[in-house]
Design an enzyme around this catalytic site. Structure first.
Site, short mmCIF file in Angstrom:
data_model
loop_
_atom_site.label_atom_id
_atom_site.label_comp_id
_atom_site.label_asym_id
_atom_site.label_seq_id
_atom_site.Cartn_x
_atom_site.Cartn_y
_atom_site.Cartn_z
N GLY A 21 -9.87 6.85 -13.48
CA GLY A 21 -9.50 7.27 -15.30
C GLY A 21 -10.79 7.66 -15.86
CG LEU A 22 -13.75 6.69 -13.23
CD1 LEU A 22 -15.21 7.03 -12.47
CD2 LEU A 22 -14.02 4.70 -13.52
N GLY A 25 -12.10 11.60 -22.30
CA GLY A 25 -11.37 12.88 -22.94
C GLY A 25 -11.28 14.18 -21.95
CG ASN A 26 -10.49 14.10 -17.09
OD1 ASN A 26 -9.59 15.22 -17.42
ND2 ASN A 26 -11.49 15.04 -16.28
CG ASN A 101 -18.85 19.74 -13.85
OD1 ASN A 101 -17.63 19.41 -13.17
ND2 ASN A 101 -19.06 20.81 -15.39
CD GLU A 163 -20.65 17.43 -18.19
OE1 GLU A 163 -20.30 16.97 -17.62
OE2 GLU A 163 -21.71 16.01 -18.84
CG HIS A 231 -16.87 20.64 -18.07
ND1 HIS A 231 -16.42 20.44 -17.78
CD2 HIS A 231 -17.99 19.83 -18.58
CE1 HIS A 231 -17.40 18.88 -16.93
NE2 HIS A 231 -18.26 18.92 -17.77
CB CYS A 348 -13.35 21.90 -11.97
SG CYS A 348 -12.87 21.84 -13.58
O1 SUG Z 1 -16.18 15.55 -15.11
N1 SUG Z 1 -13.28 14.76 -13.16
C1 SUG Z 1 -14.25 15.04 -14.04
C2 SUG Z 1 -13.84 16.07 -13.42
C3 SUG Z 1 -14.78 17.78 -13.97
C4 SUG Z 1 -14.13 18.82 -14.45
N2 SUG Z 1 -15.19 20.18 -13.94
C5 SUG Z 1 -14.87 22.00 -15.01
N3 SUG Z 1 -14.22 21.67 -16.09
N4 SUG Z 1 -15.76 22.15 -14.81
C6 SUG Z 1 -14.66 15.49 -15.33
O2 SUG Z 1 -14.25 14.54 -15.76
C7 SUG Z 1 -12.56 12.72 -13.28
C8 SUG Z 1 -12.89 11.22 -12.66
C9 SUG Z 1 -11.71 10.42 -12.35
O3 SUG Z 1 -11.17 10.21 -13.49
O4 SUG Z 1 -12.57 8.73 -11.64
C10 SUG Z 1 -13.54 12.96 -13.08
O5 SUG Z 1 -14.90 13.01 -12.81
#
Ligand code: SUG
Length: 416
Positions: A21-22, A25-26, A101, A163, A231, A348
Site C-alpha cells: 500500500g505504498l 493516490g493509487n 514509468n 513518471e 498517471h 502500465c
Molecule cells: O506507481 N503501484 C504503481 C503503479 C504504477 C502504474 N503505472 C502506470 N499507470 N503507468 C504506482 O503507484 C504500488 C506499490 C505498493 O503499494 O506496494 C505501486 O507502486
C-alpha cells in the site's frame, strides 16, 4: 527508417511482488494493503500477456526486475525494525514491473539528431519508486547501447517529478513516421500528489531535441487525479492517429483536442462520455490503461484488463464500440489481476519503443523459446506467496535474490 516498428518492453514481474500500500493516490494499491501477494502467479500472468501479444504478431521485448531488497535504500533510511512497516517495505518493492514509468521515449523520426532518445523517469514522488531509475538506466544502457541509433539520458533532477511514458502520448500516421508528442502534467495542490511536473516534461522534450512546433504540454484534469488517476495513462491512451480518452481526462478537454488537431489534423478521437462510463468506473476497471495496438492487418485492438469484461457499463461500451465503425475493432481482455491489485494494468506493464529491432541488444527481445526458459525459472524460483510480515526477513531476501540471479543466468545478462 523502413524497419522502424513498435516494440513493447514489458517488465518481468519480480519475485518480491507484494502489497504494501505504498502509493498514496493509487486506489488499488491502498485498498489491497496488507494482503498476501502471489509473485509466481503475477509473473506468469505478465508473461502470458507478452505471449498473447507475440501470437498477435506484435514485437515484444522485456526489462528485468531490479535488485531487491535494495540495501542502499534500507541503509539510507536507517531501517532497523523500529520503523513504520510501510517504510520497511520500500526496499522490497517490485514496482519496476510497470515499465510505462521506466522512461520517456522519443522515436528517431521525432528528434533533431535522428536518434531514438530515452530518459529514465526520476519517480521522485514515491520513495519506493525513486530508487528505480539508476538501475533502470543500467538496463537501458545495455539494451539501447547502440549510440548510432539511441541516446539514453540521465533522469531529470528533483524536485520536478517525472513518471515517464505513463504521461506521454504520441500521435502519428504510422509508428515509423514523424509524430506529435503530447506530454500530460498535473498541477499540484490537490488531496493526492500530482506526480508529473510540467517542468519535468519540458526538460525531457528539450533533452530529446523535439520540435517545439510538434510538442504539446497539456494539463491533466485535477478531478481525475483526485479520483485516482495518478498517471494520465489511467484515463487516456493513444496509438497512431487515435486518441482513446475519457471525457474527463484533461483539465480543458476541448482546448486539448483543438491543440492536438492544430498540429495533427488527422486525429481520430474516441471519447468516452461520463454517461457511458463514469470516471470512477473507468479508474476501477482500468479501461484506458489498455494497450492500443495496430495489428499486422492494420486494424487496431484494445488489450484491456479482464476487470473490464466484468463491468456492465464498461463492457456495454466496448460492445457498442466494436459494433460501430470506429477505428478500434477489437477489445481483448487479459488477466493481469496480481498487477492490477497494485494499480498496474496492461499499459502500465509495457514501455513502447519505436526502433529497428536489429539495433537493440537481442538479449532483451522475446521469442517463444526464451519465454519458455523464463517461465521455467519463474515456476521454479519465484515465491508462491508473500505476506507483509515476510518483508524484511533474511529467508525471503535469499529467495528473492536467488530467483533474480537464476533469471539473469538463463538470459545471459550481467552488469545490471
Ligand atoms: O506507481 N503501484 C504503481 C503503479 C504504477 C502504474 N503505472 C502506470 N499507470 N503507468 C504506482 O503507484 C504500488 C506499490 C505498493 O503499494 O506496494 C505501486 O507502486
Amino acid at each position: 527508417m523502413s524497419n522502424l516498428k513498435e516494440i513493447n518492453f514489458d517488465g518481468i514481474i519480480g519475485p518480491s511482488h507484494n502489497y504494501a500500500g505504498l502509493s498514496l493516490g493509487n486506489i488499488a494499491s491502498a485498498s489491497h494493503r496488507g494482503e498476501t501477494s502471489y509473485p509466481r502467479e503475477a509473473a506468469l500472468q505478465g508473461l502470458a500477456k507478452m505471449r498473447g501479444n507475440m501470437a498477435r504478431g506484435l514485437a515484444q521485448g522485456f526489462l528485468l526486475p531490479l535488485p531487491r531488497p535494495n540495501p542502499a535504500l534500507a541503509q539510507a533510511l536507517a531501517l532497523d525494525g523500529t520503523e513504520n512497516p510501510a517504510l520497511r517495505a520500500a526496499p522490497w518493492s517490485a514496482s519496476s514491473m510497470w515499465t510505462a514509468n521506466a522512461a520517456t521515449v522519443s522515436p528517431a523520426p521525432d528528434t533533431q539528431d535522428g536518434r531514438c532518445h530515452l530518459t529514465p523517469a526520476n519517480l521522485v514522488t514515491m520513495v519506493h519508486r525513486a530508487q528505480e531509475w539508476q538501475d533502470t538506466k543500467a538496463q537501458l544502457d545495455i539494451a539501447f547501447g547502440d549510440a548510432q541509433h539511441f541516446a539514453v539520458h540521465d533522469a531529470v533532477p528533483p524536485t520536478f517529478g517525472d513518471e515517464g511514458a505513463a504521461n506521454h502520448m504520441r500521435l502519428c500516421e504510422a509508428h515509423g513516421e514523424p509524430g506529435v508528442e503530447v506530454f500530460v502534467y498535473g498541477r499540484p495542490g490537490g488531496k493526492f500528489p500530482a506526480r508529473q511536473h510540467e517542468q519535468a516534461s519540458r526538460a525531457v522534450a528539450r533533452k530529446h531535441g523535439l520540435d517545439p512546433a510538434r510538442t504539446l504540454f497539456i494539463e491533466q484534469n485535477p478531478e481525475a487525479i483526485e479520483a485516482g488517476a495518478f498517471h494520465n495513462d489511467v484515463v487516456a491512451v493513444a496509438n497512431e492517429r487515435v486518441l482513446f480518452t475519457h471525457a474527463r481526462a484533461f483539465a480543458d478537454p476541448a482546448g486539448a483536442y483543438a491543440a492536438m488537431r492544430e498540429v495533427f489534423p488527422a486525429l481520430e478521437l474516441v471519447e468516452v462520455p461520463e454517461e457511458a462510463v463514469s470516471l470512477e468506473e473507468a479508474i476501477r476497471t482500468y479501461l484506458f490503461n489498455a494497450q492500443l495496438v495496430t495489428l499486422p492487418d492494420s486494424t487496431m485492438a484494445l488489450i484491456v484488463p479482464s476487470e473490464c469484461r466484468d463491468s456492465e457499463s464498461v463492457w456495454n461500451f466496448c460492445e457498442k464500440m466494436m459494433a460501430g465503425n470506429g477505428p478500434i475493432r477489437q477489445v481483448l481482455p487479459v488477466d493481469v489481476r496480481q498487477s492490477m491489485a497494485n494499480g498496474g494494468g496492461p499499459a502500465c506493464l509495457r514501455l513502447r519503443v519505436v526502433a529497428d529491432p536489429a539495433t537493440i541488444d537481442p538479449r532483451f527481445l522475446l521469442d517463444e523459446a526464451k519465454a519458455d526458459r523464463i517461465e521455467a525459472v519463474i515456476a521454479r524460483h519465484w515465491p508462491e506467496s508473500i505476506t507483509p510480515d515476510q518483508l524484511g526477513t533474511d529467508a525471503l531476501a535469499d529467495q528473492v535474490r536467488a530467483a533474480r540471479a537464476a533469471l539473469l543466468d538463463t538470459l545471459e545478462i550481467d552488469g545490471v
